[in-house]
Design a protein around this motif. Structure first.
Motif, PDB file in Angstrom:
ATOM      1  N   ARG A  12     -11.020 -21.476 -26.467  1.00 16.04           N
ATOM      2  CA  ARG A  12      -9.928 -21.214 -27.402  1.00 16.04           C
ATOM      3  C   ARG A  12      -9.583 -22.467 -28.199  1.00 16.04           C
ATOM      4  O   ARG A  12      -9.455 -23.558 -27.642  1.00 16.04           O
ATOM      5  CB  ARG A  12      -8.680 -20.772 -26.652  1.00 16.04           C
ATOM      6  N   THR A  13      -9.394 -22.273 -29.489  1.00 16.00           N
ATOM      7  CA  THR A  13      -8.933 -23.341 -30.370  1.00 16.00           C
ATOM      8  C   THR A  13      -7.662 -22.868 -31.054  1.00 16.00           C
ATOM      9  O   THR A  13      -7.608 -21.737 -31.549  1.00 16.00           O
ATOM     10  CB  THR A  13      -9.991 -23.677 -31.437  1.00 16.00           C
ATOM     11  N   VAL A  14      -6.657 -23.710 -31.065  1.00 24.70           N
ATOM     12  CA  VAL A  14      -5.414 -23.418 -31.767  1.00 24.70           C
ATOM     13  C   VAL A  14      -5.522 -24.052 -33.152  1.00 24.70           C
ATOM     14  O   VAL A  14      -5.719 -25.270 -33.273  1.00 24.70           O
ATOM     15  CB  VAL A  14      -4.193 -23.988 -31.010  1.00 24.70           C
ATOM     16  N   LEU A  62      -0.935 -27.742 -23.971  1.00 22.80           N
ATOM     17  CA  LEU A  62      -1.769 -26.724 -24.604  1.00 22.80           C
ATOM     18  C   LEU A  62      -3.194 -26.782 -24.051  1.00 22.80           C
ATOM     19  O   LEU A  62      -3.794 -25.747 -23.752  1.00 22.80           O
ATOM     20  CB  LEU A  62      -1.780 -26.909 -26.121  1.00 22.80           C
ATOM     21  N   ALA A 114      -6.379 -24.226 -24.068  1.00 20.70           N
ATOM     22  CA  ALA A 114      -6.903 -24.524 -25.404  1.00 20.70           C
ATOM     23  C   ALA A 114      -7.938 -25.635 -25.288  1.00 20.70           C
ATOM     24  O   ALA A 114      -7.699 -26.639 -24.621  1.00 20.70           O
ATOM     25  CB  ALA A 114      -5.775 -24.943 -26.340  1.00 20.70           C
ATOM     26  N   ASP A 115      -9.083 -25.442 -25.916  1.00 21.92           N
ATOM     27  CA  ASP A 115     -10.099 -26.488 -25.935  1.00 21.92           C
ATOM     28  C   ASP A 115      -9.831 -27.504 -27.039  1.00 21.92           C
ATOM     29  O   ASP A 115     -10.378 -28.606 -27.007  1.00 21.92           O
ATOM     30  CB  ASP A 115     -11.490 -25.886 -26.125  1.00 21.92           C
ATOM     31  N   VAL A 125      -6.957 -28.403 -30.692  1.00 18.32           N
ATOM     32  CA  VAL A 125      -5.852 -28.088 -31.593  1.00 18.32           C
ATOM     33  C   VAL A 125      -6.165 -28.750 -32.925  1.00 18.32           C
ATOM     34  O   VAL A 125      -6.593 -29.911 -32.965  1.00 18.32           O
ATOM     35  CB  VAL A 125      -4.506 -28.626 -31.057  1.00 18.32           C
ATOM     36  N   THR A 132      -0.343 -19.420 -37.321  1.00 15.30           N
ATOM     37  CA  THR A 132      -1.219 -20.029 -36.323  1.00 15.30           C
ATOM     38  C   THR A 132      -2.197 -18.983 -35.826  1.00 15.30           C
ATOM     39  O   THR A 132      -1.815 -17.846 -35.555  1.00 15.30           O
ATOM     40  CB  THR A 132      -0.403 -20.597 -35.145  1.00 15.30           C
ATOM     41  N   VAL A 155      -5.188 -18.357 -32.860  1.00 15.30           N
ATOM     42  CA  VAL A 155      -5.924 -18.771 -31.677  1.00 15.30           C
ATOM     43  C   VAL A 155      -7.312 -18.175 -31.860  1.00 15.30           C
ATOM     44  O   VAL A 155      -7.466 -16.954 -31.966  1.00 15.30           O
ATOM     45  CB  VAL A 155      -5.263 -18.275 -30.376  1.00 15.30           C
ATOM     46  N   ARG A 200     -11.181 -17.709 -30.563  1.00 13.51           N
ATOM     47  CA  ARG A 200     -11.973 -17.695 -29.329  1.00 13.51           C
ATOM     48  C   ARG A 200     -13.350 -17.115 -29.632  1.00 13.51           C
ATOM     49  O   ARG A 200     -13.454 -16.017 -30.182  1.00 13.51           O
ATOM     50  CB  ARG A 200     -11.271 -16.851 -28.271  1.00 13.51           C
ATOM     51  N   LEU A 250      -0.431 -18.851 -24.342  1.00 16.91           N
ATOM     52  CA  LEU A 250      -1.637 -19.282 -23.619  1.00 16.91           C
ATOM     53  C   LEU A 250      -1.438 -19.156 -22.110  1.00 16.91           C
ATOM     54  O   LEU A 250      -2.339 -18.686 -21.396  1.00 16.91           O
ATOM     55  CB  LEU A 250      -1.975 -20.730 -23.968  1.00 16.91           C
TER      56      LEU A 250
END
Length: 188
Positions: A50-52, A93, A98-99, A101, A154, A156, A158, A183
């Motif tokens: 996951r990236t935010v 996060l 999260a991987d 941000v 925003t 997320v 994936r 998350l």
């Protein structure tokens, strides 16, 4: 002089106009954007986790005026408090799944680099001055001071797909906490 770190009372609250309803489930395009870390970041190659990616209109600088009527535009004001929130919650996060941000706006990379340094942000900002994501993903925009700017939202992301969208975002200074709560409530 405006204090960009604090939100004034009485800001108009943005309403959900449906402009981001199409984003959940959308495939992230193979767009490459310049990052403040000195390299380009390809959005469809962010990885399997996951990236935010928080999108914002315009970060103000101390001593520089915002476009006329900025505080009257629902959702416009608050980019600095939002960035500081993601900074303050960055470790949490990552711990919540999260991987990475990233922040993203249409501002030039040099402008964003100053923001990263001034606010001590532990993540990169991505620059999209051509508003490529507006065309490729249909991200919502608004007009202010003769500029076309992204509306605050925003995503997320994936596995190259938009998993969750937060839109509209208000108040921006509390938004990173909202993403963090999601998350934690939705572990992989």
């Amino acid at each position: 002089m405006t204090d960009h770190t604090r939100l004034p009372a009485g800001l108009p609250v943005p309403e959900d106009d449906g402009a981001a309803a199409h984003l959940p489930g959308a495939k992230v395009p193979g767009v490459e954007l310049q990052g403040t870390g000195g390299t380009a970041v390809r959005l469809d190659a962010l990885g399997a986790g996951r990236t935010v990616l928080y999108v914002y209109p315009l970060t103000g600088r101390p001593g520089a005026d915002q476009p006329d009527g900025w505080d009257a535009i629902p959702g416009a004001r608050g980019c600095t408090p939002e960035a500081c929130g993601f900074r303050d919650h960055h470790r949490d996060l990552l711990a919540a799944g999260a991987d990475g941000v990233f922040g993203l706006s249409g501002q030039q990379t040099d402008y964003q680099r100053e923001v990263v340094e001034r606010l001590h942000l532990p993540f990169q900002m991505l620059s999209d001055p051509a508003r490529t994501l507006e065309r490729e993903l249909g991200l919502p925009t608004f007009e202010a001071g003769g500029l076309t700017l992204y509306k605050r939202l925003t995503m997320v992301i994936r596995d190259g797909v938009v998993e969750r969208v937060f839109y509209p975002v208000f108040p921006p200074g509390e938004h990173a906490g909202q993403v963090l709560a999601w998350l934690r409530d939705n572990p992989l």
